[in-house]
Motif scaffolding. Structure first.
Motif, PDB file in Angstrom:
ATOM      1  N   THR A 154     -93.077  49.647-135.060  1.00 29.89           N
ATOM      2  CA  THR A 154     -94.307  48.475-135.468  1.00 29.89           C
ATOM      3  C   THR A 154     -94.617  49.456-135.986  1.00 29.89           C
ATOM      4  OG1 THR A 154     -94.527  47.790-132.995  1.00 29.89           O
ATOM      5  CG2 THR A 154     -96.514  47.354-134.239  1.00 29.89           C
TER       6      THR A 154
ATOM      7  N   THR B 278     -93.537  43.874-136.248  1.00 33.88           N
ATOM      8  CA  THR B 278     -92.238  45.655-134.964  1.00 33.88           C
ATOM      9  C   THR B 278     -91.575  44.499-136.087  1.00 33.88           C
ATOM     10  OG1 THR B 278     -93.869  45.128-133.161  1.00 33.88           O
ATOM     11  CG2 THR B 278     -91.557  45.720-133.169  1.00 33.88           C
TER      12      THR B 278
ATOM     13  N   GLN C 173     -90.618  40.362-135.722  1.00 35.28           N
ATOM     14  CA  GLN C 173     -90.532  40.063-134.209  1.00 35.28           C
ATOM     15  C   GLN C 173     -90.466  38.361-134.303  1.00 35.28           C
ATOM     16  OE1 GLN C 173     -93.387  40.974-135.774  1.00 35.28           O
ATOM     17  NE2 GLN C 173     -94.778  39.918-136.275  1.00 35.28           N
TER      18      GLN C 173
END
Lengths: 133, 133, 133, 133
Positions: free
Chosen positions: C16, C92, C118
């Protein structure tokens, strides 16, 4: 409950100003002045080598006020700063605050604030006015 | 060669004060006052949430002086600081310096320095005296 | 002794990208572009909010090469980078490297390098050439 | 309004790469390669001492592009990087970008990017393609 502070009371913190401190202070404030970040430029300057940000010293004063005396809960009202000499990387400096007066009508104190280096030279001095906790 | 500065000239920098800035400022100065580091204590304080170190604002003034105007080579002589309102984490603040006077006998300038937040509230104001580059 | 790497071998790291990462990357590189440091300017930009430095992604590629595969002792020769989409704070991202070819005369490998977010969007892709450990 | 950039225009930033920069770059990217973090391993390597991350150099290029020229608002499209020599801790490096061409149909510029050390050795060179602000 904490004891009230009184005129003449002092507190101090000693700390070595590392290169990492100067890098991080530059990153937080955005102050990438070559005197702090460029070894070659600093060597050609009046100081001859890289110096710490003067305001890093001001941050040390704030730390003594907020951590030691008057301590947590202190609210900053004013600060004056007279920069006398540079702080060089790896200097070990002592930051001292001393209560000069406390108002009778309000919980407001005036303190003398000084920073000296390992050679007992005065590098920064001034006056704080704070609201006592 | 740089143009000499003149009375009335201004410069400013805008920056968001992030939580990381506050953590790093605390770690460099040692100022771990609960108002900056303890969410619960800050919630119970007069401010209601964590605030940035006032002296972080002072560092922003130093950055504008050293990076923008008068620019690299500027040497700090004095600064006064009046803390008007807190800077909260995630505030976006504008730091402005303006030349008020320049001595005739020496290259020394006096500047008015202010920090305002995203709501145009004055959070910090004062005066700088610097040796011009 | 470590096994030699072979064509088709892959490695990846997921991370992240925090606000603190962006603050620190700015401080190390001096890149205080408003897109990374000024919430108001970033809101008015084409991205609508603050983004991470593209080169922070490049640093992630270097991390996978040096830590995972080919691993410690790998020496960087070349890297190409195509920036496809921004990395936003709190994304992330998964950084993947895959060996495409190894020279027969010298221990030099070419790898395909990608970073996806993500939502499986490709944010950065390119090619590395490294001297194998 | 800013002047448009033109072919041949150059900008550069000089900076000392401190140990703190290498520690922080490692922490942000996760690249804890022993060449950067382990003095003993680095001493036994081909370099003889700890080196900075090559991608830290790439970050410096990004800083010059985003801060100096073309300046704030520049969007990265591509970068190629050829790593010529290591950057050692405490090297003072100069990062230079120069506009080689600008497309006629779109505001897209190609720049030559170089990093040299205090001994005028070329440590990193490559090419940037950016969308002009």
């Amino acid at each position: 409950m904490r004891e009230p502070v009184r005129v003449g009371q002092r507190a101090s913190i000693r700390k070595t100003i590392t290169e990492a401190d100067v890098v991080l202070f530059g990153c937080v404030t955005g102050d990438m002045n070559p005197l702090h970040t460029d070894d070659l430029a600093a060597r050609d300057s009046r100081f001859g080598k890289r110096i710490a940000h003067g305001m890093l010293g001001a941050g040390l004063i704030s730390a003594v006020l907020g951590m030691q005396m008057p301590g947590p809960g202190t609210i900053y009202i004013k600060q004056t700063l007279n920069f006398r000499k540079p702080i060089f990387i790896n200097d070990t400096v002592t930051t001292t605050v001393e209560i000069k007066s406390i108002r009778e009508d309000k919980p407001i104190a005036t303190l003398r604030t000084t920073i000296t280096n390992q050679d007992d030279e005065l590098v920064l001095e001034g006056e704080s006015v704070v609201l006592l906790p």
